[in-house]
Write an enzyme that holds these catalytic residues in place. Structure first.
Site, PDB file in Angstrom:
ATOM      1  N   GLU A  95       0.877  -1.170  -0.056  1.00  0.00           N
ATOM      2  CA  GLU A  95       0.064   0.011   0.049  1.00  0.00           C
ATOM      3  C   GLU A  95       0.774   1.359  -0.122  1.00  0.00           C
ATOM      4  O   GLU A  95       2.025   1.274   0.698  1.00  0.00           O
ATOM      5  CB  GLU A  95      -0.861  -0.147   1.096  1.00  0.00           C
ATOM      6  N   CYS A 108       3.589   8.653   0.742  1.00  0.00           N
ATOM      7  CA  CYS A 108       3.977   7.815   1.783  1.00  0.00           C
ATOM      8  C   CYS A 108       4.148   6.343   1.194  1.00  0.00           C
ATOM      9  O   CYS A 108       3.044   5.828   0.806  1.00  0.00           O
ATOM     10  CB  CYS A 108       3.114   7.638   2.940  1.00  0.00           C
ATOM     11  N   CYS A 115       6.649  -6.733   6.838  1.00  0.00           N
ATOM     12  CA  CYS A 115       7.995  -6.459   7.396  1.00  0.00           C
ATOM     13  C   CYS A 115       8.469  -7.592   8.352  1.00  0.00           C
ATOM     14  O   CYS A 115       7.869  -8.145   8.851  1.00  0.00           O
ATOM     15  CB  CYS A 115       7.360  -5.232   8.310  1.00  0.00           C
ATOM     16  N   CYS A 119       7.022  -4.749  15.630  1.00  0.00           N
ATOM     17  CA  CYS A 119       6.718  -3.532  16.523  1.00  0.00           C
ATOM     18  C   CYS A 119       5.110  -3.871  16.873  1.00  0.00           C
ATOM     19  O   CYS A 119       4.140  -4.386  16.026  1.00  0.00           O
ATOM     20  CB  CYS A 119       6.553  -2.194  15.908  1.00  0.00           C
ATOM     21  N   CYS A 122       2.104  -1.948  15.480  1.00  0.00           N
ATOM     22  CA  CYS A 122       1.890  -1.693  13.840  1.00  0.00           C
ATOM     23  C   CYS A 122       1.379  -2.863  13.412  1.00  0.00           C
ATOM     24  O   CYS A 122       1.500  -3.940  13.469  1.00  0.00           O
ATOM     25  CB  CYS A 122       3.288  -1.466  13.612  1.00  0.00           C
ATOM     26  N   CYS A 340      -0.502   6.095   9.796  1.00  0.00           N
ATOM     27  CA  CYS A 340       0.828   5.449  10.438  1.00  0.00           C
ATOM     28  C   CYS A 340       0.460   4.036  10.874  1.00  0.00           C
ATOM     29  O   CYS A 340      -0.440   4.103  11.856  1.00  0.00           O
ATOM     30  CB  CYS A 340       1.277   6.112  11.072  1.00  0.00           C
TER      31      CYS A 340
HETATM   32  N1  SAH Z   1       9.656   0.457   9.547  1.00  0.00           N
HETATM   33  C1  SAH Z   1       9.909   2.106   9.638  1.00  0.00           C
HETATM   34  C2  SAH Z   1       8.962   2.897   8.555  1.00  0.00           C
HETATM   35  C3  SAH Z   1       7.386   2.429   8.761  1.00  0.00           C
HETATM   36  S1  SAH Z   1       6.690   2.732  10.036  1.00  0.00           S
HETATM   37  C4  SAH Z   1      10.076   2.899  10.703  1.00  0.00           C
HETATM   38  O1  SAH Z   1       9.467   1.866  11.647  1.00  0.00           O
HETATM   39  O2  SAH Z   1      10.102   3.997  11.200  1.00  0.00           O
HETATM   40  C5  SAH Z   1       5.980   4.582   9.971  1.00  0.00           C
HETATM   41  C6  SAH Z   1       5.837   5.206  11.409  1.00  0.00           C
HETATM   42  O3  SAH Z   1       4.603   4.785  11.896  1.00  0.00           O
HETATM   43  C7  SAH Z   1       6.870   4.854  12.613  1.00  0.00           C
HETATM   44  O4  SAH Z   1       7.104   5.860  12.994  1.00  0.00           O
HETATM   45  C8  SAH Z   1       6.117   3.789  13.367  1.00  0.00           C
HETATM   46  O5  SAH Z   1       6.489   3.571  14.552  1.00  0.00           O
HETATM   47  C9  SAH Z   1       4.660   4.435  13.126  1.00  0.00           C
HETATM   48  N2  SAH Z   1       3.499   3.542  13.759  1.00  0.00           N
HETATM   49  C10 SAH Z   1       3.459   2.323  13.495  1.00  0.00           C
HETATM   50  N3  SAH Z   1       2.435   1.727  13.990  1.00  0.00           N
HETATM   51  C11 SAH Z   1       1.571   2.912  14.524  1.00  0.00           C
HETATM   52  C12 SAH Z   1       0.291   3.092  15.023  1.00  0.00           C
HETATM   53  N4  SAH Z   1      -0.515   1.953  15.069  1.00  0.00           N
HETATM   54  N5  SAH Z   1      -0.035   4.347  15.384  1.00  0.00           N
HETATM   55  C13 SAH Z   1       0.678   5.396  14.889  1.00  0.00           C
HETATM   56  N6  SAH Z   1       1.790   5.087  14.528  1.00  0.00           N
HETATM   57  C14 SAH Z   1       2.488   4.041  14.034  1.00  0.00           C
END
Ligand code: SAH
Length: 348
Positions: A95, A108, A115, A119, A122, A340
């Site tokens: 996406e 974006c 991935c 995390c 996420c 995000c």
């Molecule tokens: N892997 C990379 C890029 C993808 S995530 C990274 O970790 O930076 C993009 C951003 O979204 C990151 O800052 C991540 O921590 C944040 N993110 C992930 N899940 C989220 C959620 N449920 N709510 C808000 N931000 C989130």
């Protein structure tokens, strides 16, 4: 009959395409024409390359394919955000998101299918990492969003963030090649200063980026500056602890003199105390820093909850008092799961 395995011509450099023509007894210059069709005019077939002879087009067709992404589904949010479900040549889906503001259009983009990191907050981490995207699959996502920006907002794309699916530094070479093309006059000619690569923090790769003297910007998804807490929400932190991350960032700053942006979500009962905010200040003191406090986008299971406004205010006050720039970011595109951490191919 012998079947020839056709190569993806977009995986070749201009030099390699020129060499192909020379090997066929043709002029190297044909290579430039083909390259222009592929990268500036976005041709999807050899048939479309109308300044080449029929024979040349046929010759290309027997040797090569043009693999293109296909925007399989497009969703528009009530706030103008657009999410593309993008189908790759092997059927997998990633996406990408177009985020409009009054003056900007930001793309974006995804760097991996799924991935490899874990995390816990996420949605993408729930998908298995299937594979890395290749450079043109990344580039194509950007072109698709640039086209949508022109069509729906009457302006070209202005910024790119690598904050879609995947960990860009785990697919570093391809991300770099894609950015080369995005910034090249033969591609989209965008300034690298308008590109942010966001990482969960892979120390070795941050150092490599510094050594490679990349010109784009770096954002780090920190979320906690206390090892124990960070490991509990981002388990790979056990392998790449904060000490190593900080050292790598120090190296990055010493080489690039480029300000570091931290992304940080404050969650109820996880990282919402004064102690957490103080640790963040300590962590980022060594270089000019900016902290984006991002809103949490729930991913169904209710395990994580956005902290109170009071906790956010406490962070803002603590950071500002220490001279650290802080912004509080509101999410976009939540109604279509485009915000995000919400990218998980749900529409499919
Ligand atoms: N892997 C990379 C890029 C993808 S995530 C990274 O970790 O930076 C993009 C951003 O979204 C990151 O800052 C991540 O921590 C944040 N993110 C992930 N899940 C989220 C959620 N449920 N709510 C808000 N931000 C989130």
């Amino acid at each position: 009959m012998e079947t020839i395995k056709k190569k993806d011509i977009r995986a070749l450099t201009k030099e390699q395409i020129r060499a192909f023509f020379v090997a066929q007894g043709d002029k190297a210059f044909r290579g430039n024409q083909v390259y222009e069709w592929l990268w500036q005019k976005g041709a999807h077939s050899f048939e479309a390359m109308t300044n080449l002879s029929k024979e040349t087009r046929h010759q290309l067709d027997t040797n090569f394919v043009i693999n293109h992404i296909k925007v399989d589904q497009m969703q528009r949010s009530s706030d103008g955000t657009i999410k593309n479900a993008v189908q790759l040549h092997d059927g997998l889906i990633v996406e990408s998101v177009l985020i409009p503001t009054k003056t900007r259009t930001t793309a974006c983009v995804s760097s991996q299918v799924g991935c490899s990191l874990d995390c816990r907050f996420c949605a993408t981490s729930r998908l298995k990492r299937m594979r890395n995207l290749n450079p043109d699959e990344i580039y194509d996502q950007v072109v698709a969003i640039d086209n949508e920006s022109r069509l729906y907002f009457d302006r070209k794309l202005s910024n790119i963030v690598f904050m879609g699916m995947g960990e860009p530094l785990m697919n570093y070479n391809n991300v770099l090649k894609a950015i080369d093309k995005i910034t090249s006059p033969e591609g989209l000619a965008m300034s690298p200063k308008r590109i942010i690569v966001s990482t969960s923090g892979v120390p070795k790769m941050i150092k490599k980026m510094a050594d490679d003297e990349v010109k784009f910007k770096l954002a780090v998804s920190l979320h906690s500056a206390i090892d124990e807490i960070r490991t509990s929400i981002m388990p790979f932190n056990a392998t790449f602890p904060l000490k190593d991350l900080r050292e790598a960032l120090q190296y990055w700053y010493s080489k690039t003199k480029s300000r570091i942006t931290y992304e940080y979500v404050v969650w109820d009962g996880i990282n919402d105390t004064q102690n957490d905010a103080n640790a963040l200040v300590e962590f980022c003191r060594f270089a000019p820093s900016k902290v984006n406090l991002i809103e949490y986008n729930p991913i169904d299971d209710g395990e994580f909850q956005q902290a109170s406004n009071k906790a956010i205010d406490m962070y803002v006050t603590t950071l500002e008092r220490s001279g650290i720039t802080v912004t509080v970011r509101r999410s976009r595109g939540k109604d279509i799961d485009a915000a995000c951490g919400q990218l998980a191919n749900k529409s499919n």
